[in-house]
Motif scaffolding. Structure first.
Motif: not given
Length: 752
Positions: A527-544
Motif C-alpha cells: 500500500e506504500n508502493n514499496v516493491w519487492t521481488e517474487v521468484w518462481n521457485e519451480n522453474p519450468a522445464d516446459i512452457i505451454n
C-alpha cells in the motif's frame, strides 16, 4: 485485413451443413439429458462414481456466435522496446560434467580470471566475497537483487526527469556489483562442493544460476534510451513511465500522466484501453495538439519516432493475444460424419506392466484423445497413445518435472484441482486491472476470475481456458476416482495468468514466459508502493502457450522465447484456429517453439486448425461437430472446467453445475504435447531440450497426405493432391502424436 478475410472465407452451403450436423449432436445430448440415451453400461467407473464426480457440461453450441475478422489490437498507451547492443546476460551454467567444472576453476586460477574477480569486487563498504575454498551457503545465493527501477518521464519537468534517470543509474550500480559477486561465487563451486550438498541444495544452486543478473551494462543501455524517449514524448506533450528489466526489454506507458497500469482504477469498456492496430496509424505530419487528444494515435506516433531514432533493436505496440478455443464453425469446411461404433472401457490387448493400469477417473471412459490409436475395441483412430506409454514404460510422470501454463489462470477452487498435489505456486501477471477483472494488477494469486470481454455479444461467456488446458496436461488429480485423467499424472503445474478480460498484453506474456522459466522475478507493491521481488521457485522445464495473435511473431516475444530456450526450456505453442498459415500467427510462427496443429478423432487435421511448415506435430484438438467414435458425445477434448447446464452421463439427469466440459481448438492440442514432453523428461531426466524434442519427433506416427487435406476452394493457393483434384494439402507437421511409439528404455523408467 484482406489476408485474414481470404483465409477465413467459407461457402454458405458448407456453413449450413456444418451447423446442421452440430445441431444433430446437440439434439443427441438433449436426449441424454431427458433420459432417452444412457451411456454404455460397460463403463463401470462411470456408474460407480458420484454424480458430482462425473457430471458434464450439457450445452453443445450448435451455432456459435460469429466474430468479426480477427484483427490485431493493442493496449493504448503501452509500448515495448529494447535498446540496441544489449550485451548478453544469460543465466550462469552450473554444469554436471566434471571436466567443464575443472575448466572453469582453472580459468579463475589464471591471471585473466584473477583480474576478472578483482574487477568484480564490491565497494569497501560491502561484504567481501568468500575465498574459493569457503562453502557457499544457500542464504547468500538466494538473496534477491534490487527491484528494477521505474522512471517517470515528464515533458513539463524535463530536467527533473533527467535527474531521476541519473539517480536510478547510481542506485543500481551497487546492486549490480552485489549480483555479480553472488554469481562469481557460484562459478567457483567445485565438483566436491556440489557433491557435498544435499540434493535439494544442488537444485537450489542450479535454480539460482538460471536467474538473469542485474548487469550494469544492460541497465545503462536502458537508462541511456530514456533520454531518447523523453525527447520523443516532449514532441507530443505526453508524459510516460518506463519500466526497466534485467534482460533489456523496456515497457513504456504513455498518457494518463505516465501511470503504470497497476495504478489504473475502474472498469471501463474495452474501447477505452484497446485499439485496432490498423485504425491507429500515425499521420505523415502529426499535429501535437491533435495527437494529445487521441492516445491510440499518440502511441503509434511514439512507436514510429522511436523506431526512426535508430537507437533500438525493436519498438512495437503492446499487442493483445487471445486464447485458442475454436469458436467459429462457420469457418469450418464440411466433413462427413464417420461410422458409429459401440464404446468400451478403454482396455487394450497389449500386455501392460502391473505397475500402471487404466486410471480410475470415471470420465476416462470418454477421453478418446488419450487412448491408443487404432480401430479395435477400446481404441480410437485419432488417439495419442498415452495409454500404452503409461503401461509399457511404467511412467506416469515425475514430481521433478515442471510445466508452466501461461494462460487465463486456474480455477483454484475446482474440486479436482484444489486437492491436487500437482499445483505449485503461480502468479498473476496481468498488469492492468481493467483487464485483470479481479480489482488489482499483478499479484501472487493466479486464480481465474473470468475473462468475459463484451457481455452483449451472443454466446459470450467466461472461457476458463487455462483450467481446461492445464487439466489436459495434468493439473487435475489423476486416478482419484473423480472427474478426468491428465496426460501426465505426476507433474508439477505452475499456473501463470497472463490473459484476462479481452485477452492478454504482449508485455505481460513476455514477462510471464521469463518468470515461468525462473529467469526474472515478478514484482509486487504494498500500500506504500514499496516493491519487492517474487521468484518462481519451480522453474519450468516446459512452457505451454495456447494463445495466439494474428500477425507475424513480435520481436519482443521472440526475444522472450529465445531467452528461455537458451536456458533449456521447451516452449510449446498452439498453431491457431484461423485456418491459415502459421507464419501469420504468433507464437506459432516464432522460432524455437514446438508448434502443434489440431487433429480430430479420425487423426485428420481439424478444419479450423492453422497449418504450415512451422508445425511440428499434429495432436488431438477435437471437433465438436463430429462423433466419429460413436459414443453419442461430440468429439471434443474432455477436461477440467466449471460449467452450468450440465447432466449426469449415466442417468441422463440434469445437473445445475459441473466441473468438466468438452472443448475444441489447437489450444487443446498443445497441452497433449506438453504432457507428452513431460513424460519423456520423466523417462530421461538428464536429457537436454534437444534430445527430448528428438525423441518426440522419432515417435510421431507417419501420416498420409489426405490426413492433412482440405477443400481447395477454402484454402487459396494450396497445392491439389494427386488423384483428388478438389482436395489440397496443408502442411501439418511431421506426424501425429503417438506416445505408444516411444521405445521402452532397457534400464527401466522413472516416475510411478
Amino acid at each position: 485485413m484482406a489476408l485474414g478475410g481470404a483465409a477465413l472465407l467459407a461457402a454458405c452451403d458448407q456453413i449450413d451443413t456444418r451447423i446442421e450436423r452440430a445441431r444433430e449432436i446437440a439434439d443427441a445430448s438433449v436426449d441424454q439429458i431427458n433420459g432417452e440415451t444412457v451411456i454404455d453400461p460397460t463403463y463401470r467407473n462411470l456408474e460407480r462414481a458420484a454424480p458430482a464426480d462425473r457430471a458434464l457440461a450439457g450445452t453443445v453450441i450448435a451455432q456459435f456466435a460469429v466474430d468479426d475478422e480477427e484483427r490485431p489490437m493493442f493496449a493504448i498507451g503501452s509500448i515495448i522496446a529494447k535498446p540496441l547492443d544489449i550485451p548478453a546476460s544469460g543465466p550462469v551454467e552450473i554444469p554436471d560434467d566434471a571436466a567443464m567444472i575443472e575448466e572453469e576453476l582453472e580459468y579463475f586460477d589464471s591471471p585473466e580470471g584473477e583480474a576478472m574477480l578483482e574487477a568484480g569486487e564490491p565497494p569497501a563498504a560491502a561484504p567481501a566475497p568468500p575465498a574459493a575454498e569457503a562453502p557457499v551457503t544457500r542464504e547468500i545465493l538466494a538473496e534477491p537483487a534490487q527491484v528494477m527501477p521505474r522512471i517517470k518521464l515528464d515533458p513539463r519537468a524535463a530536467q527533473e526527469s533527467r535527474q531521476e534517470i541519473a539517480e536510478a543509474g547510481r542506485n543500481i550500480e551497487q546492486f549490480a556489483l552485489k549480483d555479480d559477486t553472488q554469481r562469481l561465487q557460484m562459478r567457483r563451486l567445485s565438483q566436491d562442493d556440489l557433491k557435498a550438498m544435499a540434493p535439494e541444495e544442488r537444485v537450489e544452486v542450479r535454480k539460482i544460476a538460471r536467474r538473469a543478473p542485474v548487469a550494469r551494462e544492460v541497465v545503462q543501455k536502458q537508462l541511456d534510451a530514456n533520454a531518447v524517449m523523453l525527447d520523443t514524448m516532449t514532441r507530443y506533450g505526453v508524459g510516460g513511465e518506463v519500466a526497466l528489466s534485467r534482460q533489456g526489454q523496456m515497457v513504456i506507458q504513455i498518457g494518463a500522466d505516465g501511470a503504470n497500469p497497476t495504478q489504473f482504477r475502474g472498469r471501463n469498456g474495452p474501447a477505452d484501453f484497446l485499439a485496432r492496430a490498423e485504425a491507429a496509424e500515425c499521420p505523415d505530419n502529426p499535429d501535437a495538439a491533435v495527437i494529445r487528444e487521441d492516445l491510440a494515435v499518440a502511441t503509434a506516433c511514439v512507436v514510429r519516432d522511436l523506431r526512426a531514432s535508430g537507437q533500438f533493436e525493436y519498438v512495437e505496440p503492446d499487442f493483445i493475444f487471445q486464447n485458442q478455443f475454436a469458436r467459429k464453425p462457420k469457418d469450418m469446411p464440411v466433413g462427413t460424419p464417420g461410422e458409429t461404433k459401440t464404446g468400451s472401457n478403454g482396455s487394450t490387448a497389449t500386455p501392460a506392466k502391473p505397475a500402471v493400469s487404466d486410471p480410475n477417473d470415471p470420465l476416462w471412459a470418454l477421453q478418446w484423445h488419450f487412448r491408443d490409436k487404432g480401430t479395435a475395441e477400446g481404441r480410437t483412430a485419432g488417439g495419442a497413445g498415452f495409454e500404452s506409454f503409461w503401461k509399457s514404460q511404467g511412467i506416469t510422470g515425475s514430481d521433478g518435472i515442471v510445466v508452466a501454463v501461461v494462460d487465463t489462470g486456474l480455477q483454484m477452487n475446482h474440486p479436482d484441482i484444489a486437492g491436487s498435489p500437482n499445483i505449485m505456486p503461480g502468479y498473476d501477471m496481468v498488469s492492468d486491472p481493467r483487464m485483470g477483472n479481479d480489482g488489482d494488477g499483478r499479484d501472487t494469486d493466479p486464480n481465474d476470475p473470468g475473462d468475459l470481454c463484451d457481455p452483449t455479444k451472443p454466446g459470450a461467456a467466461d472461457s476458463f481456458h487455462g483450467t481446461h488446458v492445464a487439466g489436459t496436461i495434468g493439473a487435475a488429480a489423476t486416478n482419484n476416482g473423480a472427474g478426468v485423467a491428465g496426460g501426465a499424472w505426476d507433474v508439477r503445474i505452475v499456473p501463470v495468468r497472463a490473459l484476462g478480460k479481452c485477452g492478454g498484453r504482449l508485455s505481460d506474456i513476455n514477462d510471464a514466459i521469463r518468470w515461468a522459466a525462473g529467469l526474472v522475478p515478478a514484482e509486487v507493491s504494498d500500500e506504500n508502493n514499496v516493491w519487492t521481488e517474487v521468484w518462481n521457485e519451480n522453474p519450468a522445464d516446459i512452457i505451454n502457450l495456447s494463445i495466439g495473435l494474428l500477425g507475424t511473431c513480435p520481436a519482443s516475444l521472440q526475444d522472450a522465447i529465445d531467452s528461455v530456450t537458451e536456458a533449456g526450456v521447451i516452449v510449446v505453442s498452439a498453431a491457431g484456429n484461423a485456418r491459415m498459415a502459421t507464419s501469420l500467427y504468433a507464437p506459432a510462427g516464432c522460432r524455437n517453439v514446438v508448434t502443434v496443429a489440431a487433429s480430430d478423432a479420425r487423426g485428420q487435421i481439424a478444419p479450423y486448425s492453422n497449418f504450415g511448415p512451422e508445425v511440428m506435430v499434429l495432436a488431438p484438438g477435437g471437433d465438436l461437430t463430429r462423433d466419429d467414435n460413436g459414443d453419442g458425445k461430440p468429439d471434443g477434448v474432455l477436461s477440467t472446467k466449471a460449467a452450468t447446464n450440465c447432466y449426469d452421463p449415466v442417468t441422463g439427469a440434469g445437473v445445475e453445475n459441473c466441473f468438466y466440459a468438452y472443448e475444441q481448438g489447437t489450444s487443446m492440442a498443445a497441452p497433449h504435447v506438453s504432457a507428452a514432453l513431460a513424460l519423456l523428461k520423466a523417462r530421461d531426466p538428464g536429457a537436454s531440450r534437444e534430445d527430448i524434442i528428438s525423441t518426440l519427433r522419432a515417435a510421431l506416427e507417419p501420416r498420409e497426405s489426405l490426413q492433412c487435406a482440405g477443400l481447395c476452394s477454402q484454402y487459396p493457393g494450396a497445392a491439389p493432391i494427386e488423384g483428388s483434384p478438389d482436395m489440397c494439402a496443408r502442411p501439418c507437421g511431421q506426424g501425429l502424436l503417438n506416445m505408444a511409439n516411444v521405445p521402452v528404455k532397457a534400464t527401466g523408467g522413472g516416475g510411478r
